[in-house]
Design a protein around this motif. Sequence first.
Motif, PDB file in Angstrom:
ATOM      1  N   ALA A 137     -28.946 -15.831  17.073  1.00 23.04           N
ATOM      2  CA  ALA A 137     -28.529 -15.644  18.465  1.00 23.04           C
ATOM      3  C   ALA A 137     -28.852 -16.862  19.327  1.00 23.04           C
ATOM      4  N   ILE A 138     -30.078 -17.365  19.227  1.00 22.82           N
ATOM      5  CA  ILE A 138     -30.525 -18.437  20.118  1.00 22.82           C
ATOM      6  C   ILE A 138     -30.068 -19.816  19.655  1.00 22.82           C
ATOM      7  N   VAL A 139     -30.296 -20.131  18.401  1.00 24.76           N
ATOM      8  CA  VAL A 139     -30.017 -21.491  17.926  1.00 24.76           C
ATOM      9  C   VAL A 139     -28.545 -21.703  17.600  1.00 24.76           C
ATOM     10  N   ILE A 140     -27.977 -20.819  16.807  1.00 24.34           N
ATOM     11  CA  ILE A 140     -26.604 -21.033  16.340  1.00 24.34           C
ATOM     12  C   ILE A 140     -25.580 -20.698  17.414  1.00 24.34           C
TER      13      ILE A 140
ATOM     14  N   LEU B 269     -25.016 -10.151  20.609  1.00 25.12           N
ATOM     15  CA  LEU B 269     -23.959  -9.450  19.884  1.00 25.12           C
ATOM     16  C   LEU B 269     -23.759 -10.053  18.503  1.00 25.12           C
ATOM     17  N   VAL B 270     -23.661 -11.380  18.435  1.00 29.80           N
ATOM     18  CA  VAL B 270     -23.466 -12.042  17.144  1.00 29.80           C
ATOM     19  C   VAL B 270     -24.700 -11.853  16.266  1.00 29.80           C
TER      20      VAL B 270
ATOM     21  N   VAL C  56     -18.048  -0.837  18.328  1.00 28.59           N
ATOM     22  CA  VAL C  56     -18.288  -1.517  19.604  1.00 28.59           C
ATOM     23  C   VAL C  56     -18.581  -3.002  19.412  1.00 28.59           C
ATOM     24  N   SER C  57     -19.450  -3.332  18.469  1.00 22.67           N
ATOM     25  CA  SER C  57     -19.833  -4.732  18.264  1.00 22.67           C
ATOM     26  C   SER C  57     -18.640  -5.596  17.877  1.00 22.67           C
ATOM     27  N   PHE C  58     -17.843  -5.109  16.942  1.00 24.15           N
ATOM     28  CA  PHE C  58     -16.706  -5.906  16.492  1.00 24.15           C
ATOM     29  C   PHE C  58     -15.619  -5.982  17.566  1.00 24.15           C
TER      30      PHE C  58
ATOM     31  N   LEU D 190     -31.033  -7.657  21.775  1.00 24.74           N
ATOM     32  CA  LEU D 190     -30.954  -7.608  20.314  1.00 24.74           C
ATOM     33  C   LEU D 190     -31.897  -6.549  19.761  1.00 24.74           C
ATOM     34  N   ALA D 191     -33.091  -6.440  20.328  1.00 21.73           N
ATOM     35  CA  ALA D 191     -34.035  -5.408  19.880  1.00 21.73           C
ATOM     36  C   ALA D 191     -33.467  -4.008  20.101  1.00 21.73           C
ATOM     37  N   MET D 192     -32.766  -3.825  21.202  1.00 28.59           N
ATOM     38  CA  MET D 192     -32.172  -2.526  21.494  1.00 28.59           C
ATOM     39  C   MET D 192     -30.986  -2.200  20.596  1.00 28.59           C
ATOM     40  N   ASN D 193     -30.575  -3.175  19.776  1.00 33.18           N
ATOM     41  CA  ASN D 193     -29.438  -2.986  18.873  1.00 33.18           C
ATOM     42  C   ASN D 193     -29.846  -2.794  17.423  1.00 33.18           C
TER      43      ASN D 193
END
Length: 319
Positions: A105-108, A125-126, A281-283, A85-88
Motif C-alpha cells: 500500500a505505502i511503497v508500491i 484497497l490495493v 466491493v474491492s474489485f 487496511l486493518a479494518m479490511n
Amino acid sequence: MDTKLIVSASPHVRSEETTQSLMANVIVALCPCVVASAIIFGMRALLVTAVSVVACVAFEWLYCKLLKKTNPISDLSAVVTGIILAMNVPVGMPIGQLIIGDLVAIVIVKQLFGGIGMNFANPALVGRIVLFISFAGSMNKWVFPDAAVDQLSSATPLAVADKSKLSLLDLFMGIHGGVLGETCALAIVLGLIYLVATKTISIAIPASYVGSMFVFYLIATHSVHEALVAVLSGGLLFGAVFMATDYVTSPFTLKGKLVYGVALGIVTFAIRYWGSYTEGVSFALLFMNLWVPYINDLTRQTPYGYIKPAKKAKEGAGK
C-alpha cells in the motif's frame, strides 16, 4: 472585510483546511469502527490496527529517508491507510502477512507513483486485494461473535443462502462474522455523519453507491429484506464511506460523483449477483478507480462565458 477572494493568480478561493486536518477528520470518523471491532472481536483487533498503522508510517518514513525526499508522515495519510487496511482484514490475520499488505500500500501504490495525490488507486484497497489474492486462507478465516454462530451457521451474511433468516438488527449492530471494519453498520454510519458534518466528504458517492445497490437488489429479488441484507452485508458500507470517497481516486464534480457511485453499484451488483465471488466491493472500487480520469473529463464543469468552438465559428462566419 472578507479576504477569501484574492484578485491574483489562481487559486482565487483559499481555505484553511490542510491535508493533515482532513486526514485527522477521517481518523476520528474511523474510531467508531475501531472501537466496535474491539468490542465484537476482542482486543486483538486493536493490536492488528496498531501494527498496521505503525508499519505504514515506518515504511513511508524509511522510503523517504532512503531516497532523501521530504518526509510526509506528519500529514497523517499513512495513518489513515494503516487503519483502513486493518479494518479490511479478519481479526486473526497473521501479523507478518498484514505487514506485507502495508508495504504494498505505502511503497508500491503510494510512494512509487509519486506520493500522496499521485496514486492511481486507493493504497489500502490495493493492499487488501494483494492480501486476498496472496493469502486467501487467512483473509477468509472468519471469527464469529458467540451470539452469531448458531444463527448464521458459521458463515458470513453474504454466504448465507437463505437471506430471509438473517436479522437486520444483528447486521446493523455487527453481530456476525467478517473483517474488522465491515461488521458494525452503526459504527460506519456514525463515521459517515461526522465526515459529512465536517464537510470532509460529500454524501453524493456513498448515497449513490449504496442507493443504487439497494435498487438493483430490490429489482432482482423483489424483496426489501434481501435488498437491505445486501446493503448491510460485506464491505459495501465501509467501502462506500471510507474508500470510494478518497480524494485522489474519486471524481471532483457532483455529476461525476453521482456517475461514479452508480457505476460502482452496477459493477458490485454484477460481481455479487452473477459472479462466483460473494463480495465484489474491492474489485469494483479498483476497476472504477481506473475510470476516474475519464469521468472527470466527461463531467467537467463548463467555465463561465465559455463558447463552444462550433458556435464560435458560426458567429465568426456571420460577421
